[in-house]
Write an enzyme that holds these catalytic residues in place. Structure first.
Site, PDB file in Angstrom:
ATOM      1  N   CYS A   1     -21.643  -9.824   2.455  1.00  0.00           N
ATOM      2  CA  CYS A   1     -21.339 -10.603   1.247  1.00  0.00           C
ATOM      3  C   CYS A   1     -21.393 -12.103   1.550  1.00  0.00           C
ATOM      4  CB  CYS A   1     -19.950 -10.215   0.726  1.00  0.00           C
ATOM      5  SG  CYS A   1     -19.442 -11.199  -0.697  1.00  0.00           S
TER       6      CYS A   1
ATOM      7  N   CYS B   1     -26.547 -11.432  -7.324  1.00  0.00           N
ATOM      8  CA  CYS B   1     -26.497 -10.877  -5.961  1.00  0.00           C
ATOM      9  C   CYS B   1     -26.199  -9.378  -6.017  1.00  0.00           C
ATOM     10  CB  CYS B   1     -25.406 -11.602  -5.167  1.00  0.00           C
ATOM     11  SG  CYS B   1     -25.127 -10.901  -3.525  1.00  0.00           S
TER      12      CYS B   1
ATOM     13  N   CYS C   1     -15.355   1.250   7.714  1.00  0.00           N
ATOM     14  CA  CYS C   1     -16.670   0.617   7.530  1.00  0.00           C
ATOM     15  C   CYS C   1     -16.443  -0.703   6.796  1.00  0.00           C
ATOM     16  CB  CYS C   1     -17.569   1.530   6.699  1.00  0.00           C
ATOM     17  SG  CYS C   1     -19.132   0.766   6.190  1.00  0.00           S
TER      18      CYS C   1
ATOM     19  N   CYS D   1     -24.436  -6.209  -1.228  1.00  0.00           N
ATOM     20  CA  CYS D   1     -23.559  -5.114  -0.788  1.00  0.00           C
ATOM     21  C   CYS D   1     -24.126  -3.769  -1.228  1.00  0.00           C
ATOM     22  CB  CYS D   1     -22.146  -5.311  -1.325  1.00  0.00           C
ATOM     23  SG  CYS D   1     -22.060  -5.579  -3.099  1.00  0.00           S
TER      24      CYS D   1
ATOM     25  N   CYS E   1     -18.524   7.407   0.744  1.00  0.00           N
ATOM     26  CA  CYS E   1     -18.099   6.158   1.408  1.00  0.00           C
ATOM     27  C   CYS E   1     -17.719   6.433   2.870  1.00  0.00           C
ATOM     28  CB  CYS E   1     -16.924   5.568   0.637  1.00  0.00           C
ATOM     29  SG  CYS E   1     -16.191   4.145   1.445  1.00  0.00           S
TER      30      CYS E   1
ATOM     31  N   ASP F   1       0.832  -1.194   0.000  1.00  0.00           N
ATOM     32  CA  ASP F   1       0.000   0.000   0.000  1.00  0.00           C
ATOM     33  C   ASP F   1       0.874   1.255   0.000  1.00  0.00           C
ATOM     34  OD1 ASP F   1      -2.370   1.391   0.043  1.00  0.00           O
ATOM     35  OD2 ASP F   1      -2.557   1.390   2.218  1.00  0.00           O
TER      36      ASP F   1
ATOM     37  N   CYS G   1     -25.316  -0.947   1.610  1.00  0.00           N
ATOM     38  CA  CYS G   1     -24.448   0.213   1.855  1.00  0.00           C
ATOM     39  C   CYS G   1     -25.284   1.383   2.390  1.00  0.00           C
ATOM     40  CB  CYS G   1     -23.729   0.614   0.572  1.00  0.00           C
ATOM     41  SG  CYS G   1     -22.785   2.137   0.790  1.00  0.00           S
TER      42      CYS G   1
ATOM     43  N   CYS H   1     -20.385 -13.108  -8.476  1.00  0.00           N
ATOM     44  CA  CYS H   1     -21.427 -12.316  -7.815  1.00  0.00           C
ATOM     45  C   CYS H   1     -22.795 -12.683  -8.381  1.00  0.00           C
ATOM     46  CB  CYS H   1     -21.180 -10.822  -8.014  1.00  0.00           C
ATOM     47  SG  CYS H   1     -19.823 -10.166  -7.043  1.00  0.00           S
TER      48      CYS H   1
ATOM     49  N   CYS I   1     -20.193  -3.527   3.372  1.00  0.00           N
ATOM     50  CA  CYS I   1     -20.324  -4.217   2.073  1.00  0.00           C
ATOM     51  C   CYS I   1     -19.604  -5.557   2.069  1.00  0.00           C
ATOM     52  CB  CYS I   1     -19.837  -3.325   0.930  1.00  0.00           C
ATOM     53  SG  CYS I   1     -18.089  -2.932   0.980  1.00  0.00           S
TER      54      CYS I   1
END
Ligand code: SF4
Length: 349
Positions: A254, A197, A247, A200, A220, A139, A204, A194, A250
């Site tokens: 899942c 579905c 947070c 998420c 967000c 990162d 949110c 996914c 999401c």
């Protein structure tokens, strides 16, 4: 240049060492520009980076588009995933408990992942020779991490924009090793799981998940409570609910994160009570630094964490919180926080 002799054996050994060091995912890809860089450009054009202007700089865009702009001569990229714990969906919205994102374990990952990456790069040197150039990134550089991880066969990008491993779910920190030798790449991950579905997207609290599997950072909660500097509009306070820092909604909802195996036993997640959160309001800057210097929470800085504490305490409607916010408003030295505390009190019913 052709792939190094014994590529497959090198890969097998490195993957085994990565697992031994605690990584859960490890795959190899080449250094070609990611094919879906256009999604990043479209995301920037919409302004979804919010206050993270550096993401739109020429250097960031070039290095994300072309890995050789970050490390000239790079030919192979090792993509790695480090699991962090996640709460279960039934732990959403617990009354009078304030939550911190799962990646925030006791120690900031910037303080322990680089050491493991260095150990892995030493093993790569042992396998390939000391003359091989190796750079590690946790990162810490402009990289389209998830796209490279898909190409390295680790999973697909879910509608919540996270990399999802069919075996381990999505709660991962991603890291990369760049090498200037060619090693046979793994097969890219095929398809996506996914399907129809959209849990998420529906769950949110701010509806910030977009149909192209990107996130509008301007809404967000993770961005607002960690990266965003300054005040958070009152209109967004109630959506923040009980998220004190970050947070995971999401990811928590899942279906790929619901197996018991997803819950990494190495770390215990701790929620903060009303009383513990009120204590945060009493920290001065020195006390804040002493307590959080080793934690990712340090990133929000003193003012950001106290701002978040005021919001979640205000959302709680707890009488004890009301008294504490009033006391805070009367005594805080920072005028912005004082104004914010008063505005929250005015909304308290
Ligand atoms: Fe995909 Fe559903 Fe998970 Fe969202 S919740 S990432 S749509 S599987």
């Amino acid at each position: 240049m052709s792939p190094v002799d014994g590529s497959e054996l090198v890969k097998k050994n490195i993957k085994a060492e990565a697992m031994r060091l605690g990584f859960s995912l490890c795959g190899f890809t080449n250094a070609e520009p990611p094919a879906d860089f256009y999604r990043y450009e479209a995301w920037l054009l919409q302004g979804c980076q919010a206050g993270m202007d550096y993401l739109n700089s020429e250097r960031h865009r070039e290095q994300r588009h072309d890995p050789t702009r970050l490390m000239p001569g790079v030919k192979t990229i090792v993509s790695l995933g480090w699991r962090y714990p996640l709460r279960r969906p039934d732990q959403l919205n617990q009354a009078d408990l304030f939550q911190i994102a799962g990646y925030v374990t006791d120690t900031d990952y910037h303080l322990f992942l680089p050491q493991r990456m260095q150990l892995l790069s030493q093993i790569l040197h042992n396998e390939l020779g000391n003359e091989v150039e190796i750079n590690v990134y946790t990162d810490s550089a402009p990289i389209l991490e998830r796209e490279l991880a898909v190409r390295a066969g680790l999973g697909w990008i879910g509608k919540n924009s996270c990399l999802i491993s069919p075996k381990f779910g999505s709660a991962f920190l991603l890291a990369e090793i760049y090498l200037d030798v060619e090693i046979f790449p793994d097969l890219p991950f095929a398809g996506e799981h996914c399907g129809n579905c959209r849990r998420c997207m529906d769950a949110c609290p701010t509806q910030c998940i977009q149909s192209d599997r990107t996130i509008d950072s301007r809404k967000c909660i993770s961005y607002l409570t960690i990266e965003h500097k300054g005040e958070i509009p009152l209109s967004l306070h109630s959506s923040i609910g009980n998220w004190l820092f970050g947070c995971d909604v999401c990811q928590m909802v899942c279906p790929w994160n619901q197996k018991l195996s997803m819950f990494d036993p190495r770390s215990i997640l701790k929620d903060l009570s009303v009383e513990e959160t009120i204590e945060l309001l009493q920290l001065d800057k020195v006390q804040f630094a002493d307590r959080f210097r080793q934690s990712a929470i340090f990133r929000a800085k003193w003012k950001g964490l106290l701002r978040n504490a005021l919001i979640v305490l205000g959302n709680s409607r707890n009488p004890l919180a009301s008294t504490s916010i009033e006391d805070f408003a009367d005594h805080v030295s920072d005028p912005d926080l004082g104004i914010m505390a008063r505005a929250i009190l005015n909304n308290f019913s």
